[in-house]
Write an enzyme that holds these catalytic residues in place. Structure first.
Site, PDB file in Angstrom:
ATOM      1  N   TRP A  67      -8.412  -3.045  43.214  1.00 36.41           N
ATOM      2  CA  TRP A  67      -8.842  -1.849  42.244  1.00 36.41           C
ATOM      3  C   TRP A  67     -10.246  -2.265  41.693  1.00 36.41           C
ATOM      4  O   TRP A  67     -11.120  -2.569  42.080  1.00 36.41           O
ATOM      5  CB  TRP A  67      -9.377  -3.646  41.419  1.00 36.41           C
ATOM      6  CG  TRP A  67      -9.120  -2.508  39.609  1.00 36.41           C
ATOM      7  CD1 TRP A  67      -8.529  -2.151  39.311  1.00 36.41           C
ATOM      8  CD2 TRP A  67     -10.294  -3.397  38.566  1.00 36.41           C
ATOM      9  NE1 TRP A  67      -9.283  -1.484  37.585  1.00 36.41           N
ATOM     10  CE2 TRP A  67     -10.287  -2.401  37.741  1.00 36.41           C
ATOM     11  CE3 TRP A  67     -11.391  -3.644  39.321  1.00 36.41           C
ATOM     12  CZ2 TRP A  67     -11.132  -2.220  36.731  1.00 36.41           C
ATOM     13  CZ3 TRP A  67     -12.338  -4.055  38.036  1.00 36.41           C
ATOM     14  CH2 TRP A  67     -12.181  -3.278  37.105  1.00 36.41           C
TER      15      TRP A  67
ATOM     16  N   ASP B 181       0.075   6.005  32.952  1.00 38.73           N
ATOM     17  CA  ASP B 181      -0.602   4.311  33.556  1.00 38.73           C
ATOM     18  C   ASP B 181       0.273   3.342  34.306  1.00 38.73           C
ATOM     19  O   ASP B 181       1.180   3.464  33.988  1.00 38.73           O
ATOM     20  CB  ASP B 181      -1.492   4.103  32.934  1.00 38.73           C
ATOM     21  CG  ASP B 181      -2.864   3.095  33.597  1.00 38.73           C
ATOM     22  OD1 ASP B 181      -2.303   2.935  34.551  1.00 38.73           O
ATOM     23  OD2 ASP B 181      -3.859   3.094  32.367  1.00 38.73           O
TER      24      ASP B 181
ATOM     25  N   ASP C  39     -10.961   3.380  38.821  1.00 33.92           N
ATOM     26  CA  ASP C  39     -11.239   2.931  37.349  1.00 33.92           C
ATOM     27  C   ASP C  39     -12.991   2.400  38.146  1.00 33.92           C
ATOM     28  O   ASP C  39     -13.499   2.356  36.385  1.00 33.92           O
ATOM     29  CB  ASP C  39     -10.688   1.640  37.179  1.00 33.92           C
ATOM     30  CG  ASP C  39      -9.632   1.906  36.406  1.00 33.92           C
ATOM     31  OD1 ASP C  39      -9.352   2.687  35.847  1.00 33.92           O
ATOM     32  OD2 ASP C  39      -8.724   0.731  35.690  1.00 33.92           O
TER      33      ASP C  39
HETATM   34  C1  GLA Z   1      -5.848   1.410  33.595  1.00 36.18           C
HETATM   35  C2  GLA Z   1      -6.767   3.173  33.356  1.00 36.18           C
HETATM   36  C3  GLA Z   1      -7.983   3.437  33.459  1.00 36.18           C
HETATM   37  C4  GLA Z   1      -7.707   3.282  31.568  1.00 36.18           C
HETATM   38  C5  GLA Z   1      -6.745   1.888  31.080  1.00 36.18           C
HETATM   39  C6  GLA Z   1      -6.559   1.402  29.370  1.00 36.18           C
HETATM   40  O1  GLA Z   1      -7.199   0.682  34.063  1.00 36.18           O
HETATM   41  O2  GLA Z   1      -7.101   3.244  34.588  1.00 36.18           O
HETATM   42  O3  GLA Z   1      -8.309   4.629  32.871  1.00 36.18           O
HETATM   43  O4  GLA Z   1      -6.555   4.276  30.579  1.00 36.18           O
HETATM   44  O5  GLA Z   1      -5.705   1.736  32.220  1.00 36.18           O
HETATM   45  O6  GLA Z   1      -5.991  -0.049  29.715  1.00 36.18           O
END
Ligand code: GLA
Length: 702
Positions: A170, A442, A509
């Site tokens: 991640w 998501d 992220d």
């Molecule tokens: C994931 C996505 C983020 C955001 C969060 C929201 O981590 O990758 O961009 O949308 O969820 O909970």
């Protein structure tokens, strides 16, 4: 083009040739396009097979492994038929590439069980990638069990390959790693029910003869096996992971493996250009395929869960003022969600946070002159949700066992048609009532408690994927004009399967510019910049705490589809002014940046990318200085992809003046960079990365 002479078949793409022999199931050649008039039957065979099975004296990893009705594992597939089909066959229930071209179908039958193995090789008129898939048909009178069916086998000549994979975690997706393959077996795989942050299915095997690249059109468990054997051969197998896999095939039933793709090119840069062209033309589809993608502002890193309508509208009006085109409302707008412990599955509006609800919020956003986008996480369920209270059986969990919770949530049992239908209804309703022009889909956790009533455990992972694809296919078809962006805790499911439905994917992220350079760089080997969501976020960065100048954050984000993900209301007028300039620059150059040919630039302490228009008349290069050493005379870069015979006007964004240099000079002479970076600024911001955007415009031909 596919040419057949008896059992010898030649498949030509624009720049490569593949030669097979059907009756002996052998590869005779795969590499640069053959230009001589050599008879195919004179090509020396060196026992490189197109499939492999136990029960023969080939003890290398097999591509097919069946448990027969007689209790044995041995098969002896014999050639039965060769056909060339003009229309590319669909793979039932699975995404696959599409387009004009021909398909070779080879059929083999095991005489004692009557099980059929079908192999498909599809070519496209305009590209160098070959799509390969496999199917089993149970012609026996009893059930058989498929324990492994790899989509693609390529036996490479030689045992001196370096295998390049793209792995991570991640916030650290697709870091390029290379290792020398020696005698033995190497796996690149995923067992978490997603193509994964950890190991993307894209791999490359390289030696002095060039680069062989492979990928899989699938978003679940995958496995790429490379085995070097004593016969100077490297077997590459690509397909569904056989981990916990056991698929019962009743008489007359078929099992289709997902499509794999392969490509040969003389260099990594060429592999990427060929893969990108393939993804852009034959994977991504629909209205957004060739459309310039909007500049968006997303509220996630700006507000996280802490927002209300007033705050959202304040950010949105700044978004409009800086020239953005789309406002995306991220997690937290539904149920009673204030954090990540509840409400997944309750896709109805949280009135306290959205004002009068989604529809009225979306209208207010549109009234500002922006499109409206919405975040959903459809495959999940919170235990604290109305959905769970009313349908606890929708959750994926093993009866009598405490399920593993990841990010405080469970997954839905998408292998169940009832659950699939619920998801389709719920998500279609969100899109319809908000009129969303964009949806971020998501997937924030991986699979652990794989169980569905009535579903054999060995079939679970793949049945989940079939259910998932049924759902995304229905929803994306229902809303053909909506731009879908996939996401999985960042880029945990960025693969060719998903790109058949989602023309964009949230790359990671981790929005820190320095980190992004490596993540986008790794991603770019297999996937074009058009699919990579790239956002400018706050500084200090929320993931790393590092500080990066605003322009450097923007320059790095120019390597993908641009967005901003920070609270614009907290920025100074000067910062907003810079962002407005950035957005204007991006829009002016968007066609080039999103759809041009993408090259990676590397040098000592320097990393970047270069995007060149198809006609090579213009280009933009981003060069980042990763470390700073004062008066470093070796800090330089060579540019790529320009027309060597043309002269270009070269300038640096934000700096006066320009120089005229030939494409040949720019490619072959290290261009010194030291003078371009302000030493005082670097001293004041020690530890930051600094970037420059170079702009190239063709002045004249040779
Ligand atoms: C994931 C996505 C983020 C955001 C969060 C929201 O981590 O990758 O961009 O949308 O969820 O909970």
């Amino acid at each position: 083009m596919i040419k057949r002479k008896g059992h010898f078949i030649r498949l030509d793409t624009i720049n490569t040739s593949l030669v097979l022999r059907a009756d002996t199931a052998e590869y005779l050649y795969y590499g640069p396009k053959l230009v001589s008039a050599t008879e195919l039957s004179s090509l020396p065979g060196v026992n490189r097979k197109i499939f492999s099975q136990p029960g023969t004296n080939d003890y290398t990893e097999p591509s097919v492994l069946l448990e027969n009705a007689d209790g044995g594992f041995a098969t002896n597939f014999q050639w039965a038929r060769t056909r060339i089909v003009l229309e590319k066959p669909e793979i039932m229930g699975l995404p696959s590439s599409y387009g004009e071209g021909k398909t070779l179908e080879l059929k083999y039958v095991d005489p004692s069980t009557r099980v059929q193995l079908l192999l498909y090789y599809s070519l496209f008129d305009d590209c160098d990638v070959i799509a390969v898939s496999a199917k089993l048909v149970n012609g026996a009178r009893k059930d058989i069990h498929v324990r492994r069916l790899m989509s693609l086998q390529l036996d490479l000549y030689g045992a001196d390959y370096e295998l390049v994979t793209f792995e991570g975690a991640w916030a650290r997706e697709r870091q390029k790693r290379a290792r020398v393959l020696t005698s033995g077996i190497f796996y690149n795989d995923s067992k978490c029910g997603a193509s994964s942050h950890a190991r993307n299915p894209f791999v490359m095997a390289e030696n002095a003869s060039g680069v062989y690249a492979f990928n899989l059109v699938y978003s679940g468990n995958h496995k790429e096996i490379c085995e070097c054997d004593g016969a100077n051969r490297t077997r590459v197998l690509v397909g569904i992971n056989d981990f916990m896999f056991d698929w019962k095939l009743a008489p007359g039933e078929e099992f289709a493996a997902p499509e794999a793709v392969m490509c040969y090119a003389p260099s990594e840069d060429q592999v990427s250009l060929r893969m990108h062209a393939f993804v852009s033309e034959h994977i991504v589809r629909g209205k957004w395929k060739k459309r310039e993608r909007p500049v968006l502002v997303n509220n996630w890193e700006g507000t996280y869960f802490d927002f209300d309508e007033e705050k959202l509208l304040a950010i949105a009006s700044k978004a409009k003022a800086v020239g953005a085109e789309l406002f995306v409302l991220d997690d937290g707008w539904f149920g009673k969600r204030q954090d990540d412990t509840c409400s997944l599955g309750d896709w109805y509006d949280n009135i306290a946070k959205t004002g009068g609800g989604l529809a009225s919020l979306a209208e207010k956003i549109r009234a500002l002159g922006l499109s409206f986008g919405i975040w959903v996480e459809p495959e999940m369920i919170s235990e604290d949700s109305d959905l769970y209270r009313s349908h606890p059986n929708y959750a994926m969990k093993v009866p009598g066992r405490q399920p593993t919770r990841l990010r405080n949530q469970l997954m839905l049992n998408m292998a169940d048609e009832k659950v699939q239908n619920y998801v389709v209804r719920a998500i279609c309703d969100v899109i319809a009532r908000s009129g969303a022009e964009y949806v971020k889909w998501d997937f924030n956790r991986t699979m652990t408690d794989c169980f569905g009533k009535g579903i054999a455990v060995g079939e679970y992972f793949h049945r989940y994927m079939l259910g998932y694809y049924r759902v995304v296919s229905k929803i994306t078809k229902r809303f053909p004009f909506v731009l879908f962006e996939g996401c999985a805790g960042g880029g945990g499911r960025l693969d060719l399967g998903n790109l058949c439905y989602f023309p964009q994917y949230w790359t990671s992220d981790d929005t820190d510019a320095r980190e992004r350079i490596a993540i986008q760089d790794g991603t770019s080997y297999a996937y074009p910049q058009t699919v990579m969501g790239a956002h400018v976020s706050a500084s200090p960065n929320h993931q790393t705490g590092d500080t990066t100048p605003l322009n450097s954050r923007f320059h790095v984000a120019c390597g993908g589809v641009l967005g901003y993900e920070l609270d614009l209301t907290k920025l100074s007028q000067a910062e907003l002014h810079s962002i407005a300039e950035q957005v204007a620059f991006y829009k002016e150059n968007r066609k080039l940046l999103q759809f041009g040919d993408y090259y990676r630039l590397y040098d000592r302490n320097v990393n970047g990318f270069m995007i060149v228009s198809k006609d090579r008349n213009s280009a933009i290069a981003m060069v980042a200085l990763l470390e700073h050493h004062p008066a470093d005379p070796t800090m330089s870069v060579r540019f790529k992809g320009l027309n060597p015979g043309a002269v270009y006007e070269v300038c640096v964004r934000g700096q006066d003046g320009s120089v005229s240099l030939g494409g040949d000079v720019l490619a072959n002479t290290p261009i010194p960079l030291e003078g371009l970076f302000d030493y005082a600024q670097r001293q004041a911001n020690s530890g930051c990365i600094f970037t420059r955007l170079f702009l190239f415009k063709k002045q004249k031909n040779a």
